[in-house]
Structures are given as structure tokens and as C-alpha cells.
Design an enzyme around this catalytic site. Structure first.
Site, short mmCIF file in Angstrom:
data_model
loop_
_atom_site.label_atom_id
_atom_site.label_comp_id
_atom_site.label_asym_id
_atom_site.label_seq_id
_atom_site.Cartn_x
_atom_site.Cartn_y
_atom_site.Cartn_z
N LYS A 20 12.10 0.41 -9.17
CA LYS A 20 12.93 0.66 -7.98
C LYS A 20 14.35 0.18 -8.20
O LYS A 20 15.29 0.75 -7.63
CB LYS A 20 12.31 0.04 -6.74
CG LYS A 20 11.01 0.75 -6.35
CD LYS A 20 10.72 0.82 -4.88
CE LYS A 20 9.54 1.75 -4.66
NZ LYS A 20 9.00 1.73 -3.32
N LYS A 34 4.06 8.83 -11.06
CA LYS A 34 3.09 8.97 -9.97
C LYS A 34 3.67 9.83 -8.84
O LYS A 34 4.89 9.87 -8.66
CB LYS A 34 2.64 7.60 -9.45
CG LYS A 34 3.65 6.88 -8.61
CD LYS A 34 2.98 5.77 -7.79
CE LYS A 34 3.99 5.19 -6.82
NZ LYS A 34 3.43 4.42 -5.74
N LYS A 75 6.04 9.51 -2.25
CA LYS A 75 6.61 10.15 -1.06
C LYS A 75 8.12 10.01 -1.01
O LYS A 75 8.78 10.70 -0.27
CB LYS A 75 5.95 9.64 0.21
CG LYS A 75 6.01 8.15 0.44
CD LYS A 75 5.36 7.85 1.79
CE LYS A 75 4.42 6.68 1.76
NZ LYS A 75 5.04 5.42 1.37
P1 ATP Z 1 7.15 4.98 -2.19
O1 ATP Z 1 7.42 6.29 -2.84
O2 ATP Z 1 7.97 4.73 -0.99
O3 ATP Z 1 7.06 3.83 -3.13
P2 ATP Z 1 4.37 5.54 -2.27
O4 ATP Z 1 4.13 6.98 -2.13
O5 ATP Z 1 4.28 4.93 -3.60
O6 ATP Z 1 5.71 5.14 -1.59
P3 ATP Z 1 3.11 3.38 -0.82
O7 ATP Z 1 3.39 3.23 0.61
O8 ATP Z 1 3.79 2.46 -1.78
O9 ATP Z 1 3.34 4.87 -1.30
O10 ATP Z 1 1.55 3.30 -1.06
C1 ATP Z 1 0.55 3.50 -0.11
C2 ATP Z 1 -0.79 3.51 -0.76
O11 ATP Z 1 -0.94 4.70 -1.51
C3 ATP Z 1 -1.00 2.37 -1.76
O12 ATP Z 1 -2.30 1.88 -1.65
C4 ATP Z 1 -0.78 3.01 -3.09
O13 ATP Z 1 -1.48 2.36 -4.11
C5 ATP Z 1 -1.28 4.40 -2.84
N1 ATP Z 1 -0.61 5.37 -3.69
C6 ATP Z 1 0.70 5.62 -3.69
N2 ATP Z 1 1.00 6.59 -4.56
C7 ATP Z 1 -0.18 6.94 -5.12
C8 ATP Z 1 -0.56 7.91 -6.11
N3 ATP Z 1 0.34 8.69 -6.66
N4 ATP Z 1 -1.84 8.02 -6.45
C9 ATP Z 1 -2.77 7.25 -5.86
N5 ATP Z 1 -2.49 6.32 -4.94
C10 ATP Z 1 -1.22 6.16 -4.56
#
Ligand code: ATP
Ligand code: LTN
Length: 335
Positions: free
Chosen positions: A118, A200, A203
Site C-alpha cells: 500500500k 489478488k 476492491k
Molecule cells: P482493499 O482493496 O481495500 O485492500 P480488499 O478487497 O483486499 O480491500 P479487505 O477489506 O482487505 O478487501 O478484505 C476483506 C476480506 O476479504 C478479508 O478477509 C480478506 O482476506 C478477504 N479477501 C480480500 N481479497 C481477497 C481475494 N482476492 N481472495 C480471497 N479473499 C480475499
């Protein structure tokens, strides 16, 4: 023989309202949250305090908080069984986070890959909150004496740090915090971007084609899968150098419950076009009922408020006990 009723284990997890919830969040985390409610005492939160470690547009941020709250109810978070509150409504989280910051080392925080990723992505805003993000996460978990923390594989390192902080604190002051274990699902643990299979699905990705949002319309979902990156082999099999196909197989498997072997047989002799259509259709069907329920909930702000207020009231009481215990041990004079 008399049955001794065993106390249910406590689960804590949270998700950030930083954007529209993706299929990665759903398959990697939320689907599991729903299942766990029958067997565990589940405490779930919307981590809005974590979200501001990255700059948020106020109007969008507010909308994402409502959206995420309504969407999780639509996915099946059930307030008869679980708590589901908004992190900033329960001030013990910020309070314990400060305390834990003083028991977390600079070196430990510097090693966190999420911090490194980040900071590279937001080079103009490497703030102290982004750095201290894991101690707030540790506070979230430790306040509820959680036994298990279901998260995607990307959060494993933060969980390890939480354990280290808890052990360190307990080592100094005696048994204050339960040392939690991770609970990382195998299928769907890491859904990758549809445009770059080495990253990964996230969002906060600027490219909307990289993720499928749980609220995307069916035609949009189909289009995104059709555009997903693959390879030139044109054979649906799981293997090295086939990250794009591996990812689609992972998605298909976690939606349909089919094994990789079964998927390879199903698409034997068929091309990527057929496979992508099948993956898209399976995802559309999985999300359809969730979208329908979401459309009802999001219209009813009064109902949403009733839900998050009720959970926050209970969360405040539970977490205050742990906060008081920790502060007393340190030597604070309690009010
Ligand atoms: P950001 O992009 O803002 O970092 P994010 O999409 O990574 O957000 P988080 O809010 O950090 O999402 O994560 C919410 C949950 O979803 C966590 O338990 C995280 O481990 C899971 N998660 C996030 N991205 C993935 C992914 N690509 N595959 C599986 N699990 C995920
Ligand atoms: N950092 C997590 C969200 C999160 C969380 C938590 C997860 C905040 N607090 C406590 C589990 C337990 C994430 O980005 N996925």
C-alpha cells in the site's frame, strides 16, 4: 449420562468498506462467515477506521459503509445468531489500538507486506495509520477474546502479528488476551485479479475489469469473465504457468463445489470460451438471490440503523471488559 454443554468458540472478523465488495471478498471471506454462524459465537464488524488509512472521498465512503452493511445482511449475516457492527461505533477499538501500538515494534510493522504494497501504491500518503494498521486489527480481535479469525490468505501475516502482540502482552502481565488462531479456507482463499493473475482481486483496484463486484449486473459479470486473461494453450487444466485458468478454476470450484479433476473432465475438449461462459453463469446464479435481498435492505436505512445500533451496544459491553482488564494491568487508574 449428562451432557456438559460446551461453550461455543468465539469468531471475530471484519471487512473494510473501501469499495464495492468483490467476488474475492465473497468467496475468500464472506461465504465462510455465513457458514460459521451455526457453530460459533460470531462477531463481525465493518472496519471503517481501517478504511481511512487510505484517503476516502466522504460521500463515497458513507455510501460504501451503507452498501457493505446491507450487502452482508443480504449475504446471510444473521443478527439472531451473530453481532455485526460498525467499528467506529465501538470506541474501545481505537482505545485498545493505541495501547497495543505501545507494545508493537517498528521493525515488526515495517515487515508487513500489505504496508509495503500500500505504501508503493499510495506513495504520496504513507501515513502513520497505514503503518499501525495491524495494531488496530489486533485490538479488534483481542477485545473479544476471539478463538478464531476467518480471513483470506492475504491477512495471515497480520494475524501472526496479532498473536505475537498478545503473547508479548500476556508475557508481561499474565493472561489478559486469548491468543487467536487463523481460520483460512482452502478453496477461494486467494482469488486473483481477472486482468493480472499475479495480483489478488481487490476492491480498490482502479481497473473495474480486474474484479467482479458482488453487485455487478449479470451482463457485466459475463463480460468481465469473457475478458479475463488466460494463456495460449486452450486447455482447461490446472497447472504451472496457467495462473489465469487456475484462478478461473478456483472461482468455479468454490462456487459449484466441484473438484479440479471434475472441472477438467467437464471441459475436456472444450475451449476457453465455453469455460468462461460457464464460470460467468455459475457466478451470476450464486449472486442473484444476494442482489435481490440487497435491493430490499439498502432502501431501508432505519432498519439498517436498528441492526448496527443493537450490535454495537452489545459489542461495547463485551469489549470494555477486556479493555479495562488490560489497562488495569498496565497501571492505569480506571474511571
Ligand atoms: P482493499 O482493496 O481495500 O485492500 P480488499 O478487497 O483486499 O480491500 P479487505 O477489506 O482487505 O478487501 O478484505 C476483506 C476480506 O476479504 C478479508 O478477509 C480478506 O482476506 C478477504 N479477501 C480480500 N481479497 C481477497 C481475494 N482476492 N481472495 C480471497 N479473499 C480475499
Ligand atoms: N485487515 C482486514 C480487515 C480487518 C480484520 C480485522 C479482519 C480489520 N480488522 C480483524 C479480521 C479481524 C482486511 O483488510 N481484510
Amino acid at each position: 449420562m449428562e451432557q456438559t454443554q460446551e461453550k461455543k468458540k468465539v469468531i471475530f472478523s471484519a471487512i473494510q468498506p473501501t469499495g464495492t465488495i468483490t467476488l474475492g471478498n465473497y468467496l475468500g471471506a464472506l461465504k465462510n462467515w455465513i457458514k460459521l454462524q451455526d457453530d460459533f459465537n460470531c462477531i463481525y464488524a465493518l472496519a471503517d477506521l481501517h478504511a481511512i488509512t487510505v484517503r476516502q472521498d466522504p460521500a463515497k465512503f458513507r455510501a460504501h459503509i451503507y452498501e457493505a452493511y446491507a450487502l452482508l445482511l443480504a449475504c446471510g449475516v444473521d443478527l439472531e445468531k451473530s453481532l455485526f457492527f460498525i467499528q467506529s461505533h465501538v470506541s474501545t477499538h481505537a482505545e485498545l489500538a493505541w495501547v497495543l501500538n505501545c507494545y508493537t515494534q517498528f521493525g515488526e510493522l515495517s515487515r508487513m507486506t500489505q504496508f509495503k504494497d500500500k505504501s508503493a501504491k499510495h506513495a504520496d500518503n504513507i501515513n502513520a495509520g497505514l503503518f499501525a494498521y495491524p495494531s488496530l486489527m489486533a485490538a479488534d480481535i483481542l477485545l473479544y477474546q476471539a478463538d478464531l479469525v476467518p480471513v483470506g490468505a492475504d491477512q495471515k501475516q497480520h494475524l501472526e502479528l496479532t498473536r505475537n502482540i498478545a503473547e508479548r502482552f500476556n508475557g508481561i502481565y499474565g493472561n489478559v488476551f486469548k491468543v487467536p488462531d487463523g481460520y483460512i479456507p482452502k478453496a477461494g482463499a486467494r482469488i486473483m485479479s481477472l486482468q493480472d493473475s499475479t495480483r489478488k482481486m481487490s476492491k480498490s483496484d482502479e481497473n473495474a475489469n480486474a474484479y467482479v463486484a458482488v453487485l455487478d449486473k449479470p451482463e457485466v459479470i459475463m463480460k468481465k469473465f469473457k475478458r479475463a486473461v488466460t494463456d495460449s494453450e486452450a486447455c482447461v487444466r490446472y497447472g504451472e504457468g496457467k495462473d489465469g485458468i487456475n484462478n478461473l478454476m478456483g472461482i468455479y470450484s468454490s462456487v459449484t463445489g466441484k473438484t479440479y479433476d471434475e472441472i477438467e473432465k467437464e471441459f475436456d475438449g472444450k475451449g476457453y470460451g465455453d469455460f468462461k461462459t460457464a464460470v460467468g453463469e455459475a457466478v451470476v446464479e450464486e449472486l442473484r438471490p444476494i442482489q435481490e435481498r440487497f435491493n430490499q435492505f439498502i432502501k431501508d436505512k432505519a432498519y439498517l440503523k436498528e441492526c448496527y445500533d443493537k450490535s454495537a451496544d452489545i459489542a461495547r459491553k463485551i469489549s470494555q471488559r477486556t479493555l479495562d482488564k488490560a489497562m488495569k494491568k498496565i497501571g492505569f487508574v480506571l474511571k
